[in-house]
Design a protein around this motif. Structure first.
Motif, PDB file in Angstrom:
ATOM      1  N   PRO A 169       0.245  29.725   2.854  1.00 45.90           N
ATOM      2  CA  PRO A 169       0.913  31.007   2.574  1.00 45.90           C
ATOM      3  C   PRO A 169       2.439  30.939   2.547  1.00 45.90           C
ATOM      4  CG  PRO A 169       0.114  30.978   4.837  1.00 45.90           C
ATOM      5  CD  PRO A 169      -0.343  29.697   4.209  1.00 45.90           C
ATOM      6  N   VAL A 170       3.020  29.910   3.136  1.00 47.98           N
ATOM      7  CA  VAL A 170       4.494  29.831   3.161  1.00 47.98           C
ATOM      8  C   VAL A 170       4.956  28.411   2.823  1.00 47.98           C
ATOM      9  CG1 VAL A 170       4.935  31.730   4.782  1.00 47.98           C
ATOM     10  CG2 VAL A 170       4.428  29.444   5.664  1.00 47.98           C
ATOM     11  N   GLN A 171       6.184  28.317   2.308  1.00 49.19           N
ATOM     12  CA  GLN A 171       6.711  27.028   1.862  1.00 49.19           C
ATOM     13  C   GLN A 171       6.823  26.020   3.005  1.00 49.19           C
ATOM     14  OE1 GLN A 171       7.187  25.988  -1.319  1.00 49.19           O
ATOM     15  NE2 GLN A 171       7.610  23.987  -0.409  1.00 49.19           N
ATOM     16  N   THR A 172       7.181  26.498   4.205  1.00 53.95           N
ATOM     17  CA  THR A 172       7.352  25.554   5.313  1.00 53.95           C
ATOM     18  C   THR A 172       6.040  24.816   5.630  1.00 53.95           C
ATOM     19  OG1 THR A 172       7.088  27.456   6.768  1.00 53.95           O
ATOM     20  CG2 THR A 172       9.330  26.622   6.458  1.00 53.95           C
ATOM     21  N   ASP A 173       4.907  25.496   5.454  1.00 52.37           N
ATOM     22  CA  ASP A 173       3.608  24.826   5.638  1.00 52.37           C
ATOM     23  C   ASP A 173       3.428  23.727   4.599  1.00 52.37           C
ATOM     24  OD1 ASP A 173       3.061  26.583   7.645  1.00 52.37           O
ATOM     25  OD2 ASP A 173       1.496  27.696   6.582  1.00 52.37           O
ATOM     26  N   LEU A 174       3.754  24.045   3.351  1.00 55.75           N
ATOM     27  CA  LEU A 174       3.615  23.045   2.291  1.00 55.75           C
ATOM     28  C   LEU A 174       4.545  21.868   2.552  1.00 55.75           C
ATOM     29  CD1 LEU A 174       3.344  25.179  -0.993  1.00 55.75           C
ATOM     30  CD2 LEU A 174       1.525  23.861   0.093  1.00 55.75           C
ATOM     31  N   ASP A 175       5.783  22.156   2.966  1.00 59.08           N
ATOM     32  CA  ASP A 175       6.747  21.080   3.241  1.00 59.08           C
ATOM     33  C   ASP A 175       6.152  20.078   4.227  1.00 59.08           C
ATOM     34  OD1 ASP A 175       8.542  22.289   1.601  1.00 59.08           O
ATOM     35  OD2 ASP A 175       9.704  23.232   3.217  1.00 59.08           O
ATOM     36  N   GLN A 176       5.452  20.620   5.202  1.00 57.93           N
ATOM     37  CA  GLN A 176       4.911  19.773   6.255  1.00 57.93           C
ATOM     38  C   GLN A 176       3.642  19.035   5.812  1.00 57.93           C
ATOM     39  OE1 GLN A 176       3.858  22.028   9.733  1.00 57.93           O
ATOM     40  NE2 GLN A 176       3.337  20.168  10.876  1.00 57.93           N
ATOM     41  N   LEU A 177       2.768  19.722   5.061  1.00 54.89           N
ATOM     42  CA  LEU A 177       1.439  19.159   4.799  1.00 54.89           C
ATOM     43  C   LEU A 177       1.210  18.717   3.355  1.00 54.89           C
ATOM     44  CD1 LEU A 177      -0.627  21.760   6.866  1.00 54.89           C
ATOM     45  CD2 LEU A 177       0.066  19.476   7.601  1.00 54.89           C
ATOM     46  N   ALA A 178       1.942  19.284   2.422  1.00 54.22           N
ATOM     47  CA  ALA A 178       1.726  18.956   1.004  1.00 54.22           C
ATOM     48  C   ALA A 178       3.072  18.768   0.324  1.00 54.22           C
ATOM     49  CB  ALA A 178       0.923  20.059   0.327  1.00 54.22           C
ATOM     50  N   PRO A 179       3.726  17.646   0.631  1.00 56.44           N
ATOM     51  CA  PRO A 179       5.129  17.479   0.227  1.00 56.44           C
ATOM     52  C   PRO A 179       5.373  17.573  -1.280  1.00 56.44           C
ATOM     53  CG  PRO A 179       4.185  15.419   1.091  1.00 56.44           C
ATOM     54  CD  PRO A 179       3.215  16.515   1.407  1.00 56.44           C
ATOM     55  N   GLU A 180       4.350  17.300  -2.111  1.00 61.62           N
ATOM     56  CA  GLU A 180       4.588  17.369  -3.562  1.00 61.62           C
ATOM     57  C   GLU A 180       4.490  18.784  -4.110  1.00 61.62           C
ATOM     58  OE1 GLU A 180       2.424  15.159  -2.209  1.00 61.62           O
ATOM     59  OE2 GLU A 180       2.917  13.143  -2.930  1.00 61.62           O
ATOM     60  N   LYS A 181       4.043  19.735  -3.268  1.00 59.48           N
ATOM     61  CA  LYS A 181       3.794  21.074  -3.814  1.00 59.48           C
ATOM     62  C   LYS A 181       4.861  22.076  -3.386  1.00 59.48           C
ATOM     63  CE  LYS A 181      -1.166  20.774  -4.408  1.00 59.48           C
ATOM     64  NZ  LYS A 181      -2.467  20.957  -3.805  1.00 59.48           N
ATOM     65  N   THR A 182       5.174  23.000  -4.304  1.00 59.29           N
ATOM     66  CA  THR A 182       6.040  24.121  -3.933  1.00 59.29           C
ATOM     67  C   THR A 182       5.363  25.428  -4.342  1.00 59.29           C
ATOM     68  OG1 THR A 182       7.227  24.210  -6.036  1.00 59.29           O
ATOM     69  CG2 THR A 182       8.141  22.753  -4.343  1.00 59.29           C
ATOM     70  N   LEU A 183       5.599  26.455  -3.538  1.00 57.57           N
ATOM     71  CA  LEU A 183       5.046  27.773  -3.880  1.00 57.57           C
ATOM     72  C   LEU A 183       5.563  28.221  -5.236  1.00 57.57           C
ATOM     73  CD1 LEU A 183       5.111  30.053  -0.690  1.00 57.57           C
ATOM     74  CD2 LEU A 183       3.195  28.821  -1.695  1.00 57.57           C
ATOM     75  N   LYS A 184       6.837  27.875  -5.489  1.00 57.81           N
ATOM     76  CA  LYS A 184       7.464  28.320  -6.727  1.00 57.81           C
ATOM     77  C   LYS A 184       6.707  27.762  -7.935  1.00 57.81           C
ATOM     78  CE  LYS A 184      11.988  28.589  -8.809  1.00 57.81           C
ATOM     79  NZ  LYS A 184      12.770  27.509  -9.363  1.00 57.81           N
ATOM     80  N   GLU A 185       6.353  26.471  -7.838  1.00 57.61           N
ATOM     81  CA  GLU A 185       5.664  25.847  -8.967  1.00 57.61           C
ATOM     82  C   GLU A 185       4.244  26.405  -9.119  1.00 57.61           C
ATOM     83  OE1 GLU A 185       6.139  21.512 -10.554  1.00 57.61           O
ATOM     84  OE2 GLU A 185       4.687  21.477  -8.912  1.00 57.61           O
ATOM     85  N   ILE A 186       3.541  26.566  -8.003  1.00 56.70           N
ATOM     86  CA  ILE A 186       2.163  27.084  -8.066  1.00 56.70           C
ATOM     87  C   ILE A 186       2.164  28.504  -8.617  1.00 56.70           C
ATOM     88  CG2 ILE A 186       0.092  27.617  -6.729  1.00 56.70           C
ATOM     89  CD1 ILE A 186       1.104  25.443  -4.688  1.00 56.70           C
ATOM     90  N   GLU A 187       3.101  29.316  -8.125  1.00 58.92           N
ATOM     91  CA  GLU A 187       3.154  30.697  -8.616  1.00 58.92           C
ATOM     92  C   GLU A 187       3.619  30.749 -10.064  1.00 58.92           C
ATOM     93  OE1 GLU A 187       4.840  33.609  -5.945  1.00 58.92           O
ATOM     94  OE2 GLU A 187       4.001  32.575  -4.196  1.00 58.92           O
ATOM     95  N   GLY A 188       4.419  29.754 -10.465  1.00 60.02           N
ATOM     96  CA  GLY A 188       4.809  29.665 -11.880  1.00 60.02           C
ATOM     97  C   GLY A 188       3.577  29.442 -12.750  1.00 60.02           C
ATOM     98  N   THR A 189       2.668  28.600 -12.271  1.00 62.99           N
ATOM     99  CA  THR A 189       1.418  28.360 -13.000  1.00 62.99           C
ATOM    100  C   THR A 189       0.590  29.645 -13.078  1.00 62.99           C
ATOM    101  OG1 THR A 189       1.437  26.061 -12.295  1.00 62.99           O
ATOM    102  CG2 THR A 189      -0.679  26.948 -13.012  1.00 62.99           C
TER     103      THR A 189
END
Lengths: 417, 245
Positions: A169-189
């Motif tokens: 749900p938040v970028q800080t989680d992705l930074d920690q667990l899924a370094p290649e992913k950003t909310l911005k890119e996923i939401e862009g899709t």
């Protein structure tokens, strides 16, 4: 590699995507073709994990260049790898479909080379099914985050549904667990898919771009994010991208050794409560902040379903008179579902509703009776303000009671169709 | 007391009900008996001469079509009682869903609709080679008399495939031109497994997640009585044993 072995590996790898919905799309069988969709999804089988089988759910490959720590198919995982050819997926889909095992195909994939290349491979399978096999069944394609708009628009031409998974749900989680992913890119899709859907709507009834819309999935319990954060995010995704569904997948650490991940299994009840809260937001007029306000530690009550928990926090608004109350207020009564609210409104035009009437409508009176006024005497409503009321909903066997979902909606609550 | 004998079809009931209604015979005064289950919706010649009688809400006829398939002789007197009350007592009766008769009729219609849905879900076609021609056969055990209502779905979906669906409540046959119905069959008509069934069982096993076990959730939508006609169901006990917590 033998086809059987590939099927084993790539079905096993696909099971972490909870969605198996096959509803919401309509397509007549083409002349000389096979398959149609009639709007209503069909679950052709069920497995002992409580999930339905509606679609043939596969990864094209479980090879992945990304390293999301909560995912079994991450680059650093030591699972067996395999890759289908497009023809193999097409053959399996048609052969399964002809035997009435499935409604269609849900094809996802690890990221090979790039998001665009991966997406092109998925599109190729869908295109073969539609154009070479004249296949009219349901197709759900995974939208790889960051794929170009062109390839996503191509995918939507063949697919009934597209889904880009938000995962966290938040970028800080992705930074920690899924370094290649950003909310911005996923939401862009998601935004690209939405624009494809909107354009198709403008063009009129004949266009068939992703008729069953888009959905997404979140992993619950792999990061420290609370239910409040998750539901707030889900509500904003529903609004921004007109998603049909958000799926929630409880994290299970058994197959993972990453020390950054929690070692405790996420309680299945937490996932269940999130589906219930999501259901209230989509169908009962609840706002995310109403479901989540005043929650202990920001997480939903595991003991009481979110509607009952809300009613217990707002006892001042009750009792509600079922013979007079507005629809929106009837929808707030624990133990009374959407269908029964409609039945009550219809019935009360002709007669004054009593407790017995409600029992005949199959209202869950054990939950509703404390909160309502009926045409006859209801002794339980006098206990509404008792401090001990919340404990009365505990079952004698110590099991936690489930949400009062009307029969037939249970699969919708747990997220299958 | 009037004794009415019908042949267990919707048209036969309809014919009798019109007659009773035109004489204003109260439901309490009728004893219904029904013969063997025939074709449910085939209209016998006799009904064609009948003039339309009292008007009833369309919703009743829609509902009655499903209720007529319900596997219990109680459906015929119940339908007549509801019809009588609709015509002579309360035109809005169907909207009063807390009424006992309305509730019963709705419950029967719902059970039949569910049975049709499960029919669409649980038929498993097996390929039979017939002199080099590819045809598909299935054995299914519906709970209600819904073969005629449920099988047009397969025609719409698999119109290019020849198929037969055999059930103990009647059979349906599609030859790519016509959907034909035949009398009930027994289990000996069930075709043998074909070469895809292994792949299907392998898929069923592989898509199952042993880290979650929700047996009641499964059984709610996947009634145990259907398991005997579903090839994948033989795996259920061992998959439950393999569950990991």
């Amino acid at each position: 590699m033998e086809l059987r072995r590939k099927l084993e590996i790539l079905a096993d790898a696909a099971k972490y995507d909870a969605s198996c919905a096959s509803s919401g799309s309509r397509r007549e069988r083409a002349v000389g073709g096979i398959g149609n969709t009639e709007g209503m999804g069909i679950c052709h089988s069920y497995t002992p994990d409580g999930r339905c089988i509606s679609l043939l759910k596969l990864l094209l490959t479980n090879v992945c260049i990304w390293d999301c720590s909560y995912c079994i198919n991450r680059k650093s995982s030591d699972v067996k790898r395999a890759r289908f050819t497009p023809e193999e997926v097409v053959r399996l889909t048609i052969n399964f479909y002809k035997r009435n095992y499935i409604e269609g195909l849900f094809l996802s994939s690890g990221i090979i080379r790039s998001a665009d290349y991966t997406m092109e491979q998925l599109v190729l399978v869908a295109k073969k099914l539609r154009e070479e096999e004249n296949f009219g069944g349901y197709i759900h394609l995974k939208a790889a985050p960051g794929a170009s708009k062109e390839v996503l628009l191509e995918a939507g031409k063949y697919a009934d549904r597209l889904s880009a998974n938000i995962e966290m749900p938040v970028q800080t989680d992705l930074d920690q667990l899924a370094p290649e992913k950003t909310l911005k890119e996923i939401e862009g899709t998601m935004a690209d898919v939405k624009s494809g859907i909107d354009d198709a709507k403008d063009r009129g009834a004949k266009s068939t771009f992703a008729r069953a819309g888009q959905s997404t999935q979140l992993v619950v319990g792999a990061s420290a994010s609370t239910d409040t954060t998750i539901l707030t995010k889900a509500e904003s995704l529903y609004k921004k991208f007109m998603l049909r569904r958000v799926y929630y997948s409880a994290f299970s650490p058994a197959q993972f050794t990453d020390p950054n991940l929690p070692q405790e299994k996420t309680p299945p009840m937490r996932e269940h409560r999130l589906y219930e809260a999501d259901w209230l937001i989509r169908n009962y007029g609840f706002k995310a902040h109403e479901v989540t306000e005043g929650l202990d530690g920001g997480n939903l009550d595991l003991e009481h379903d979110p509607k009952l928990a809300w009613a217990l926090r707002h006892r001042g608004l009750f009792p509600v008179d079922v013979n007079r109350a507005s629809k929106s207020l009837l929808l707030r009564i624990p133990g009374i579902g959407v269908r029964n609210v409609d039945r009550i409104i219809k019935t009360r035009r002709f007669r004054r509703i009593t407790l017995e009437d409600l029992a005949r409508l199959h209202v869950t009176l054990s939950r509703a009776k404390w909160f309502i006024i009926t045409a006859d005497h209801n002794p339980d409503v006098f206990k509404l303000d008792r401090a001990a009321l919340p404990s009365l909903f505990r079952r004698r066997d110590g099991q936690i009671p489930l949400f009062a979902a009307p029969a037939g909606l249970t699969t919708a609550v747990t997220g299958e169709i | 007391m009037q004794h009415v004998n019908i042949d267990n079809t919707f048209e036969s009931w309809r014919f009798a009900a019109r007659d009773l209604l035109s004489k204003r015979i109260a439901p309490d005064g009728v004893i219904w008996t029904a013969g063997a289950q025939g074709r449910l919706f085939e209209s016998p010649e006799t009904t064609k001469d009948l003039k339309p009688t009292l008007s009833v809400p369309k919703q009743f006829l829609r509902l009655a079509k499903f209720v007529a398939c319900y596997n219990d002789a109680e459906r015929w007197p119940l339908l007549y009682r509801l019809l009588y009350r609709l015509v002579f007592e309360e035109r809005h009766l169907l909207e009063i869903e807390s009424d006992g008769d309305v509730r019963d009729v709705n419950a029967m219609a719902k059970a039949v609709r569910r049975d049709i849905h499960k029919f669409h879900a649980f038929v498993r076609f097996r390929r039979i080679d017939c002199d080099g021609e590819e045809i598909y056969g299935a054995w299914h055990e519906p709970q209600h008399f819904c073969v005629e209502l449920a099988t047009p779905f397969f025609e719409r979906r698999f119109g290019e495939m020849k198929f037969s669906i055999f059930t103990p409540k009647g059979c349906a046959h599609w030859d790519r031109k016509n959907l034909a119905f035949s009398p009930p069959a027994d289990k000996t008509k069930a075709p043998a497994a074909d070469e895809m069934e292994d792949f299907w069982l392998l898929y069923y096993r592989s898509i199952y997640n042993p880290f979650r076990l929700k047996i009641n959730a499964m059984k709610r939508e996947f009634p145990v009585r259907h398991w005997r006609t579903l090839p994948e169901a033989v795996l259920i006990p061992e998959l439950i044993r393999e569950a990991k917590y």
